[in-house]
Scaffold this motif. Structure first.
Motif, PDB file in Angstrom:
ATOM      1  N   PRO A  29      -1.150 -19.933   1.380  1.00 20.78           N
ATOM      2  CA  PRO A  29      -1.153 -18.769   0.482  1.00 20.78           C
ATOM      3  C   PRO A  29      -0.314 -17.630   1.038  1.00 20.78           C
ATOM      4  CG  PRO A  29      -3.340 -19.719   0.578  1.00 20.78           C
ATOM      5  CD  PRO A  29      -2.515 -20.455   1.608  1.00 20.78           C
ATOM      6  N   ALA A  30       0.521 -17.069   0.170  1.00 22.47           N
ATOM      7  CA  ALA A  30       1.507 -16.067   0.574  1.00 22.47           C
ATOM      8  C   ALA A  30       1.214 -14.735  -0.109  1.00 22.47           C
ATOM      9  CB  ALA A  30       2.912 -16.551   0.214  1.00 22.47           C
ATOM     10  N   PRO A  31       1.798 -13.644   0.385  1.00 19.53           N
ATOM     11  CA  PRO A  31       1.641 -12.345  -0.273  1.00 19.53           C
ATOM     12  C   PRO A  31       2.161 -12.386  -1.715  1.00 19.53           C
ATOM     13  CG  PRO A  31       2.613 -12.079   1.904  1.00 19.53           C
ATOM     14  CD  PRO A  31       2.625 -13.554   1.603  1.00 19.53           C
ATOM     15  N   ALA A  32       1.742 -11.395  -2.482  1.00 20.21           N
ATOM     16  CA  ALA A  32       2.195 -11.291  -3.871  1.00 20.21           C
ATOM     17  C   ALA A  32       2.575  -9.855  -4.182  1.00 20.21           C
ATOM     18  CB  ALA A  32       1.124 -11.758  -4.841  1.00 20.21           C
ATOM     19  N   VAL A  33       3.574  -9.707  -5.055  1.00 19.22           N
ATOM     20  CA  VAL A  33       4.032  -8.403  -5.530  1.00 19.22           C
ATOM     21  C   VAL A  33       3.848  -8.356  -7.045  1.00 19.22           C
ATOM     22  CG1 VAL A  33       6.004  -6.849  -5.765  1.00 19.22           C
ATOM     23  CG2 VAL A  33       5.691  -8.182  -3.652  1.00 19.22           C
ATOM     24  N   VAL A  34       3.214  -7.313  -7.534  1.00 20.56           N
ATOM     25  CA  VAL A  34       3.058  -7.074  -8.976  1.00 20.56           C
ATOM     26  C   VAL A  34       4.140  -6.090  -9.404  1.00 20.56           C
ATOM     27  CG1 VAL A  34       1.573  -6.112 -10.765  1.00 20.56           C
ATOM     28  CG2 VAL A  34       0.589  -7.565  -8.974  1.00 20.56           C
ATOM     29  N   MET A  35       4.916  -6.457 -10.435  1.00 20.83           N
ATOM     30  CA  MET A  35       6.062  -5.669 -10.872  1.00 20.83           C
ATOM     31  C   MET A  35       5.932  -5.239 -12.329  1.00 20.83           C
ATOM     32  SD  MET A  35       9.242  -7.877  -9.339  1.00 20.83           S
ATOM     33  CE  MET A  35      10.367  -6.562  -9.810  1.00 20.83           C
ATOM     34  N   THR A  36       6.274  -3.981 -12.607  1.00 16.69           N
ATOM     35  CA  THR A  36       6.304  -3.498 -13.992  1.00 16.69           C
ATOM     36  C   THR A  36       7.514  -2.591 -14.203  1.00 16.69           C
ATOM     37  OG1 THR A  36       4.742  -1.758 -13.326  1.00 16.69           O
ATOM     38  CG2 THR A  36       3.848  -3.654 -14.517  1.00 16.69           C
ATOM     39  N   HIS A  37       7.967  -2.575 -15.465  1.00 24.53           N
ATOM     40  CA  HIS A  37       9.191  -1.851 -15.830  1.00 24.53           C
ATOM     41  C   HIS A  37       8.865  -0.450 -16.343  1.00 24.53           C
ATOM     42  CE1 HIS A  37      13.414  -1.765 -16.267  1.00 24.53           C
ATOM     43  NE2 HIS A  37      13.591  -3.055 -16.530  1.00 24.53           N
ATOM     44  N   HIS A  86      -1.450   1.889 -16.186  1.00 25.06           N
ATOM     45  CA  HIS A  86      -1.786   1.769 -14.760  1.00 25.06           C
ATOM     46  C   HIS A  86      -3.107   1.028 -14.567  1.00 25.06           C
ATOM     47  CE1 HIS A  86      -4.871   4.926 -14.221  1.00 25.06           C
ATOM     48  NE2 HIS A  86      -4.086   5.811 -14.810  1.00 25.06           N
ATOM     49  N   ARG A  87      -3.988   1.060 -15.546  1.00 26.68           N
ATOM     50  CA  ARG A  87      -5.196   0.226 -15.456  1.00 26.68           C
ATOM     51  C   ARG A  87      -4.837  -1.248 -15.597  1.00 26.68           C
ATOM     52  NH1 ARG A  87      -9.364   3.955 -19.097  1.00 26.68           N
ATOM     53  NH2 ARG A  87      -9.644   5.593 -17.524  1.00 26.68           N
ATOM     54  N   ASP A  88      -3.859  -1.544 -16.445  1.00 24.52           N
ATOM     55  CA  ASP A  88      -3.400  -2.932 -16.576  1.00 24.52           C
ATOM     56  C   ASP A  88      -2.802  -3.453 -15.265  1.00 24.52           C
ATOM     57  OD1 ASP A  88      -4.171  -3.172 -19.240  1.00 24.52           O
ATOM     58  OD2 ASP A  88      -2.200  -2.618 -20.023  1.00 24.52           O
ATOM     59  N   ILE A  89      -2.105  -2.601 -14.533  1.00 25.39           N
ATOM     60  CA  ILE A  89      -1.567  -3.029 -13.244  1.00 25.39           C
ATOM     61  C   ILE A  89      -2.703  -3.467 -12.329  1.00 25.39           C
ATOM     62  CG2 ILE A  89      -0.389  -2.240 -11.140  1.00 25.39           C
ATOM     63  CD1 ILE A  89       1.341  -0.443 -12.952  1.00 25.39           C
ATOM     64  N   ARG A  90      -3.804  -2.764 -12.365  1.00 23.34           N
ATOM     65  CA  ARG A  90      -4.945  -3.147 -11.527  1.00 23.34           C
ATOM     66  C   ARG A  90      -5.524  -4.487 -11.982  1.00 23.34           C
ATOM     67  NH1 ARG A  90      -8.673   1.997 -10.407  1.00 23.34           N
ATOM     68  NH2 ARG A  90      -9.201   0.698  -8.598  1.00 23.34           N
ATOM     69  N   ASN A  91      -5.494  -4.758 -13.281  1.00 29.54           N
ATOM     70  CA  ASN A  91      -5.907  -6.083 -13.762  1.00 29.54           C
ATOM     71  C   ASN A  91      -4.926  -7.149 -13.299  1.00 29.54           C
ATOM     72  OD1 ASN A  91      -7.746  -4.462 -15.263  1.00 29.54           O
ATOM     73  ND2 ASN A  91      -7.877  -6.036 -16.829  1.00 29.54           N
ATOM     74  N   ALA A  92      -3.632  -6.810 -13.274  1.00 29.77           N
ATOM     75  CA  ALA A  92      -2.637  -7.770 -12.798  1.00 29.77           C
ATOM     76  C   ALA A  92      -2.850  -8.088 -11.321  1.00 29.77           C
ATOM     77  CB  ALA A  92      -1.226  -7.206 -13.019  1.00 29.77           C
ATOM     78  N   ILE A  93      -3.273  -7.109 -10.539  1.00 31.76           N
ATOM     79  CA  ILE A  93      -3.607  -7.362  -9.142  1.00 31.76           C
ATOM     80  C   ILE A  93      -4.763  -8.356  -9.051  1.00 31.76           C
ATOM     81  CG2 ILE A  93      -4.557  -6.315  -7.047  1.00 31.76           C
ATOM     82  CD1 ILE A  93      -3.019  -3.736  -7.855  1.00 31.76           C
ATOM     83  N   THR A  94      -5.772  -8.155  -9.866  1.00 34.69           N
ATOM     84  CA  THR A  94      -6.913  -9.076  -9.883  1.00 34.69           C
ATOM     85  C   THR A  94      -6.469 -10.480 -10.277  1.00 34.69           C
ATOM     86  OG1 THR A  94      -8.396  -7.250 -10.447  1.00 34.69           O
ATOM     87  CG2 THR A  94      -9.207  -9.488 -10.845  1.00 34.69           C
ATOM     88  N   TYR A  95      -5.599 -10.565 -11.275  1.00 31.34           N
ATOM     89  CA  TYR A  95      -5.061 -11.867 -11.677  1.00 31.34           C
ATOM     90  C   TYR A  95      -4.341 -12.524 -10.503  1.00 31.34           C
ATOM     91  CZ  TYR A  95      -1.804 -15.254 -13.595  1.00 31.34           C
ATOM     92  OH  TYR A  95      -1.084 -16.395 -13.811  1.00 31.34           O
ATOM     93  N   SER A 105      -5.301 -10.686   0.405  1.00 33.01           N
ATOM     94  CA  SER A 105      -5.358  -9.549   1.319  1.00 33.01           C
ATOM     95  C   SER A 105      -3.985  -8.916   1.513  1.00 33.01           C
ATOM     96  CB  SER A 105      -5.911  -9.989   2.679  1.00 33.01           C
ATOM     97  OG  SER A 105      -5.004 -10.856   3.342  1.00 33.01           O
ATOM     98  N   LYS A 106      -2.953  -9.470   0.855  1.00 31.91           N
ATOM     99  CA  LYS A 106      -1.578  -9.004   1.052  1.00 31.91           C
ATOM    100  C   LYS A 106      -0.911  -8.802  -0.303  1.00 31.91           C
ATOM    101  CE  LYS A 106      -1.189 -11.317   5.532  1.00 31.91           C
ATOM    102  NZ  LYS A 106      -0.474 -12.342   6.328  1.00 31.91           N
ATOM    103  N   ILE A 107      -1.248  -7.694  -0.947  1.00 25.13           N
ATOM    104  CA  ILE A 107      -0.751  -7.398  -2.291  1.00 25.13           C
ATOM    105  C   ILE A 107       0.162  -6.174  -2.244  1.00 25.13           C
ATOM    106  CG2 ILE A 107      -1.378  -6.709  -4.639  1.00 25.13           C
ATOM    107  CD1 ILE A 107      -2.162  -9.566  -3.995  1.00 25.13           C
TER     108      ILE A 107
END
Length: 301
Positions: A29-37, A86-95, A105-107
């Protein structure tokens, strides 16, 4: 590069759609980055280019369209609500955390333009975020309004907002305005010439589903949005700000002022050019590599 079409639930159960890019050559398992425009932009407008750079470096990436835009659900269409975004971004983190490929642990969070402001706010309030990049970020709605609208016109603009609110309360359709216009003296969400040139060209070349309209209430909400006020609360999460010295859409000086309020660890890089130079050419290479290195330094250790 291989990517997966995804969907997940945003705030209030709205279905958000986008792409998942798996980390290349990862065996654990590797880190993940959540991206939005940014405001009104859709993921096809060069977010795939950034995601590929990050994935090639060994980072998983979640990219999606904001609610009411692009492939995501939500009504009314073309309405830009910063609070729900910005609440949706937090849901994307959960996803992301719930995917087996991801080390939860690496978001990291990456946002550009209006979502650069979201990135600052989310990193300040959601400590699941371990690294953040804010690219040409929106800092202050009140300063943007004061800089863009003559003081004697502000009252008239607010009357238009109030009229739209009354109309919507009575069941009417929301008022809409253009995002861009070829004539910078005409009303639009972004009247700058470089905004017209970039959106027109990018939509024609890459994003036929982009629409040149946004609800008038989106402008009202943007004028009330102050993500820069959260910047001192981001620490100890490492912050990278990428700013453009000729930016007239998200003014350079606002970003510099906010950066002074941020606490360590923090870093700022100044790109020579305008707001949209971050999405192509040398500006893209500079921004993408700086963001990649920031995430690798703080998420892969």
């Amino acid at each position: 590069m291989t990517r997966e079409n995804i969907e997940f639930q945003g705030e209030g159960g709205i279905t958000l759609r986008g792409w998942f890019y798996p980390a290349q050559n990862a065996t654990t398992p590797a880190p993940a980055v959540v991206m939005t425009h940014g405001m009104t932009a859709v993921k096809e407008m060069h977010l795939d280019d950034y995601a590929e750079v990050f994935a090639e470096a060994g980072l998983n990436v979640v990219v999606y369209d904001h609610r009411n835009f692009g492939d995501s659900d939500g009504q009314p269409r073309q309405e830009n609500d910063p609070v729900l975004q910005h609440r949706d971004i937090r849901n994307a983190i959960t996803y992301a955390i719930n995917r087996p490929e991801v080390d939860g642990s690496k978001i990291g969070v990456w946002g550009t333009s209006f979502a650069g402001g979201h990135a600052l706010l989310v990193a300040a309030i959601d400590k699941r975020v371990k690294a953040v990049v804010a690219q040409v970020p929106f800092i202050s709605g009140s300063r943007q309004l004061a800089g863009a609208v003559r003081p004697d016109f502000v009252g008239h603009l607010r009357e238009q907002f109030h009229g739209d609110r009354l109309n919507r309360f009575a069941g009417g359709e929301p008022a809409r305005i253009p995002v861009i216009t070829p004539d910078p003296t005409e009303p639009a969400m972004m009247s700058a010439t470089d905004a017209y040139e970039w959106f027109s060209k990018t939509a024609a070349d890459r994003a036929p589903n982009w629409k040149n309209e946004v609800t008038a209430r989106s402008l009202e909400w943007a004028s009330e949005y102050e993500p820069g006020s959260y910047i001192s609360r981001i620490s100890p999460t490492p912050l990278l700000m990428l700013v453009a010295d000729e930016d007239t859409v998200a003014p350079f000086q606002y970003a510099l002022d906010a950066y002074e309020e941020a606490r360590e660890p923090k870093e700022i890089k100044v790109l020579h050019g305008g707001h949209f130079d971050a999405y192509g050419g040398p500006g893209f290479e500079e921004c993408a590599s700086a963001a990649r290195d920031h995430f690798l330094r703080h998420l892969s250790a």
